[in-house]
Design an enzyme around this catalytic site. Structure first.
Site: not given
Ligand code: NOJ
Length: 601
Positions: A324, A264
């Site tokens: 991500e 993430d």
């Molecule tokens: C990316 C995640 O996909 C999202 O859902 C989240 O709110 C943020 N990172 C913070 O962790």
């Protein structure tokens, strides 16, 4: 003269019976192409010759081209709160996911990525983790998790967990200790600083969720940093103890059989230690704040060292790291693979999610740039933070057809594919209409300009019964009316449904070597409405034609650019509503339609 114009002209002359004299060499080539077109039509009329769903799924090892399992795998993102609720409390759970593994197997899924299911106060629905090495009771137990992995293994479905590397929950024992005193052993596990003066944060950085990025903690008189909600303090990755603890978390889960992690928010892992102010740039963001160039708290070079360390542990277990990675261009994306291919195997290419509408030219350009970069692509069209692609691109008339185009696009390109639950049945966003109905804090804070992400996270639509068969209790988010028509039970019996299309497409993707390993050749490059390409592998090829416009388009079978002068064409899959009839030099593509065929020399 452009090839396709020449083809059209020649076809017209053929009808007049007079072109033999004119272009002898062209004649036989065009005749063969027309024959190919005819064969295509026959193929379409005779029904589609494709393999049963799930057949031949690539599961293990490295293939003739040296491709590893994850390069051919179809990943499927599950938002566990919303997938299947086994204990009928309105929130999905691990047993629910396990109960749907057969469905996923038949769909053609090889790995599931479960968004965070660890203990959490659920401020950000799991992205605020209070214990990295346990399962939140709302989702079940560690035994349930182990059973999910074991049942997945029986079906060749791997389990990928979501590792929230940038921050913890403020309820994590590390942060509770850290905030207890300036001399806590965990103080330096987070980013604490004095303010610039009374009531003034250390610098001008902003949280992406609409607040300041610094929260004052009266107990110790300092501010802590959080790129996301105040309940999500950023970890200090410059502290070796943090790094070690986080690497150990991955080992813990690898020993429980996970096949990798989706990491993430890697862009925000490091911050400038001098806390330099970000430059303010023109315009306002969706919360009405000045826009910033986040050059001092995003994509710092140090992140690559962390990725390499995570990767070296992943390699010990033959696992995959998916990132991500929000990038604005292909060069930035390229960086995340690592200079020596030693960082993320699968940094997500999220750039297509920013495309407005369907533009063949825009996709063509992007795909070319990604291919030129030379890495294994990971195109993503939708996820739990983005308005569903069905809603983003749907025009209200051809929505199902457009969903099929999007599927055909990213599932026939080179690379690994990541689906989002419900995409395969044409799930649409079900956005809250009133502020009081919003669950996502981002939407509560940003209403009405930023309505939050509830709309793309609603319960999976299993059937057309109450609550779409997701739960017997009222679900945590409401099911849209479209569940009456777009649900697994009904679509599975409808050969023209979005789901049936996905099942055929995924089966093809798993069995056609050209789709797994083939190169990519773009054709008809000047056409602004139709994206045409060939995936080629050793004399075989799959031709993909996508009409991205609301008008019928005529497309020539002109494959000489891919080395096929006299191709034999066998239709594999179309989304046409009417059978093709007649003989023609150009394929009549219905509005918003897909045509996929095998071509051989
Ligand atoms: C990316 C995640 O996909 C999202 O859902 C989240 O709110 C943020 N990172 C913070 O962790």
């Amino acid at each position: 003269m452009k090839n396709y114009l020449r083809g059209a002209l020649l076809a017209a002359l053929l009808l007049l019976g007079s072109f033999r004299e004119m272009f002898e060499e062209e004649e036989s080539r065009m005749k063969r192409q027309i024959l190919a077109a005819l064969l295509a039509v026959l193929g379409a009329a005779a029904g589609l010759a494709i393999c049963p769903p799930g057949a031949g799924a690539q599961a293990k090892g490295v293939d003739a081209e040296g491709h590893a399992w994850w390069q051919h795998a179809v990943f499927y993102e599950i938002y566990p709160r919303s997938f299947a609720d086994s204990n009928n409390d309105g929130v999905g759970d691990l047993k629910g996911i396990t109960s749907k593994l057969d469905y996923l197997k038949e769909l053609g899924v090889n790995a599931i990525w479960i968004t965070p299911c660890f203990p959490s106060p659920q401020v950000d629905f799991g992205y605020d983790v209070s214990d990295y090495e346990a399962i939140d009771p709302m989702y079940g137990t560690m035994e349930d998790f182990d059973r999910l992995v074991a049942e997945g293994k029986k079906r060749d479905i791997r389990v990928i967990l979501d590792f929230v590397v940038n921050h913890t929950s403020d309820q994590h024992k590390w942060f509770i200790d850290s905030r207890s005193s300036k001399t806590s052993a965990y103080r330096d596990w987070y980013i604490w600083r004095d303010g610039k003066g009374p009531g003034q944060p250390p610098n001008n950085w902003l949280s992406t969720f609409g607040t300041a990025a610094w929260t004052f903690d009266p107990k110790t008189g300092q501010y802590y940093y959080h790129y996301f909600y105040p309940q999500q303090p950023d970890l200090n990755w410059r502290n070796p103890a943090v790094e070690k603890a986080m690497l150990d978390v991955t080992r813990f889960w690898y020993k429980h059989g996970v096949a990798g992690f989706r990491l993430d928010a890697v862009d925000t892992l490091y911050e400038d230690p001098n806390l330099t102010d970000n430059p303010v740039v023109a315009g306002k963001d969706k919360f009405g704040r000045p826009n910033m160039d986040e050059k001092y708290n995003k994509k710092l070079p140090e992140v690559h060292e962390a990725m390499r360390k995570l990767r070296s542990v992943a390699d010990e277990y033959g696992s995959v790291l998916i990132g991500e990675t929000w990038t604005t261009n292909v060069d930035q994306l390229k960086d995340y693979y690592g200079a020596k291919n030693d960082e993320l195997q699968m940094p997500m290419d999220l750039m297509m999610t920013g495309f407005k509408g369907l533009s063949a030219a825009e996709y063509r350009k992007h795909i070319a740039a990604v291919n030129a970069a030379g890495h294994w692509p990971v195109y993503v069209i939708t996820n739990h933070d983005i308005v569903r692609s069905y809603t983003r691109y749907g025009d209200g008339i051809h929505n199902d057809d457009i969903a099929k185009i999007m599927a055909a696009l990213y599932l026939t390109l080179r690379g690994s594919a990541i689906m989002y639950y419900g995409e395969e049945i044409g799930m649409e966003n079900n956005d809250p209409k009133r502020k009081e109905d919003v669950e996502d804090p981002e939407g509560k804070l940003g209403w009405p300009l930023e309505i939050g992400r509830d709309g793309e996270r609603t319960p999976m639509q299993w059937d057309h019964s109450a609550n779409a068969g997701f739960s017997k209790a009222k679900p945590w988010l409401p099911v849209p009316l479209s569940a009456h028509t777009h649900n697994v039970a009904d679509e599975i019996n409808d050969p023209d449904s979005v789901l049936s299309f996905y099942r055929k497409l995924l089966a093809m993707r798993h069995t056609e070597t050209a789709l797994l390993d083939g190169d990519y050749v773009s054709l008809n490059e000047g056409n602004p409405n139709v994206l045409t390409y060939v995936r080629r592998y050793k004399g075989e090829a799959i031709l993909v034609i996508l009409n991205m416009s609301a008008a019928e388009q005529k497309v020539p079978f002109e494959l000489s650019g891919a080395g096929f002068l006299a191709p034999k064409v066998e239709v594999l899959l179309t989304s046409f509503h009417k059978p093709l009839k007649g003989m023609f030099a150009e394929l009549p593509m219905e509005p918003y339609s897909v045509f996929i065929a095998r071509v051989t020399k």
